[in-house]
Enzyme design. Structure first.
Site, PDB file in Angstrom:
ATOM      1  N   LYS A  25       2.532  -2.451   6.133  1.00  0.00           N
ATOM      2  CA  LYS A  25       3.023  -2.558   4.673  1.00  0.00           C
ATOM      3  C   LYS A  25       4.284  -1.903   4.342  1.00  0.00           C
ATOM      4  O   LYS A  25       4.939  -2.498   3.231  1.00  0.00           O
ATOM      5  CB  LYS A  25       1.936  -1.623   4.126  1.00  0.00           C
ATOM      6  CG  LYS A  25       0.442  -2.196   4.152  1.00  0.00           C
ATOM      7  CD  LYS A  25       0.294  -3.534   3.245  1.00  0.00           C
ATOM      8  CE  LYS A  25      -1.220  -4.065   3.533  1.00  0.00           C
ATOM      9  NZ  LYS A  25      -1.312  -5.334   2.678  1.00  0.00           N
ATOM     10  N   SER A  82       0.941  -1.196   0.124  1.00  0.00           N
ATOM     11  CA  SER A  82       0.097   0.082  -0.070  1.00  0.00           C
ATOM     12  C   SER A  82       0.806   1.318  -0.093  1.00  0.00           C
ATOM     13  O   SER A  82       2.031   1.253   0.411  1.00  0.00           O
ATOM     14  CB  SER A  82      -0.834   0.098   1.067  1.00  0.00           C
ATOM     15  OG  SER A  82      -1.351   1.303   1.439  1.00  0.00           O
ATOM     16  N   TYR A 127      -1.300   0.132  10.045  1.00  0.00           N
ATOM     17  CA  TYR A 127      -1.449  -0.604   8.936  1.00  0.00           C
ATOM     18  C   TYR A 127      -0.095  -0.157   7.962  1.00  0.00           C
ATOM     19  O   TYR A 127       0.376  -0.980   7.283  1.00  0.00           O
ATOM     20  CB  TYR A 127      -2.752  -0.110   8.176  1.00  0.00           C
ATOM     21  CG  TYR A 127      -2.926  -0.458   6.749  1.00  0.00           C
ATOM     22  CD1 TYR A 127      -3.334  -2.047   6.508  1.00  0.00           C
ATOM     23  CD2 TYR A 127      -2.845   0.093   5.793  1.00  0.00           C
ATOM     24  CE1 TYR A 127      -3.663  -2.548   5.307  1.00  0.00           C
ATOM     25  CE2 TYR A 127      -3.299  -0.420   4.574  1.00  0.00           C
ATOM     26  CZ  TYR A 127      -3.571  -1.842   4.285  1.00  0.00           C
ATOM     27  OH  TYR A 127      -3.939  -2.061   2.928  1.00  0.00           O
TER      28      TYR A 127
END
Length: 258
Positions: free
Chosen positions: A167, A150, A163
């Site tokens: 990533k 991401s 998150y």
């Protein structure tokens, strides 16, 4: 099924596992691979949605499904065994599963949530890779792996911090694996920005036009946008590409401060 006619047959004879593929980006990737000649094993938690996805992909001739938790090692083994049982081999792996149960500042992120994010988004990708290699990926012909990362792993967001940390780790895992697994197995990643899926709804729901204005392409991504990039990286067209992260973001990261 999706895919342009020029690319049909690009993956003829190949067998792929795509994790987290009952809907969204994962299903889009599976559709593209099937349209280009591959047979796929798809995974997700819910059997019902997986069954619907298999039907959409053309049935058992083209796809089979294995339900389970992507971070569970027994589930990983079952999916890899299913690929060999159904199609006799395993050539391609797409680590697409990702979770984000926590929004907000890192200083307030529950440690249990942080551990779960890292386990599912990073450690599970390594585990899938290890088991695919043990099952022969890359041993009888070129193998390829794509990790779905991401743009959150490329810079700070302030909202989905853990998150993003996961990533960023997945991107570096991609680099390390590529360095270690060549020449038989190539490993690359894609880094999408906001794609219109249920998973990302919290980032655009009710304000899609406003969010899209920040993108030079003036729209959010669609699963097909990511699927095309993944298909390329898995294919022989990318035979001299490994260890790279392809940003697929509609140009949103071009602006300073984004």
């Amino acid at each position: 099924m999706t895919g342009d006619s020029a690319a049909v047959g690009r993956h003829a004879g190949a067998v792929a596992i795509v994790t987290g593929a009952s809907r969204g980006i994962g299903l889009g990737i599976a559709e593209r691979l099937v349209a280009e000649g591959a047979r796929v094993v798809i995974t997700a938690r819910k059997q019902e949605t997986l069954d619907e996805a298999v039907a959409r992909l053309g049935g058992p001739e083209h796809a089979v499904a294995v339900a389970g938790n992507a971070a569970d090692e027994d589930h990983q083994r079952a999916a890899i065994e299913a690929a060999h049982a159904a199609y006799g081999q395993l050539d391609l792996l797409v680590n697409n599963t990702g979770i984000n149960p926590s929004y907000g500042p890192l200083a307030e992120t529950p440690l249990e949530a942080a551990r779960k994010i890292l386990d599912t988004n990073v450690v599970a990708a390594l585990a899938w890779t290890q088991k695919a290699l043990q099952a022969g990926l890359g041993s009888s012909g070129p193998g390829a792996i794509v990790n779905v990362a991401s743009v959150a792993g490329l810079g700070a967001s302030g909202v989905i911090g853990m998150y993003g940390v996961s990533k960023a780790a997945l991107i570096h895992l991609t680099t390390e694996l590529a360095f270690q697994l060549g020449p038989n197995v190539r490993v690359n990643a894609v880094a999408p920005a906001v794609v219109k899926t249920k998973f990302a709804e919290a980032l655009y729901e009710g304000r899609e036009e406003k969010v899209a204005r920040a993108y030079p392409m003036k729209r959010l991504g669609a699963p097909e946008d990511i699927a095309g990039a993944v298909s390329f990286l898995l294919s022989a067209d990318a035979a001299w590409i490994t260890g790279q992260t392809l940003v697929v973001d509609g140009g949103v990261t071009l602006s300073a401060g984004v």
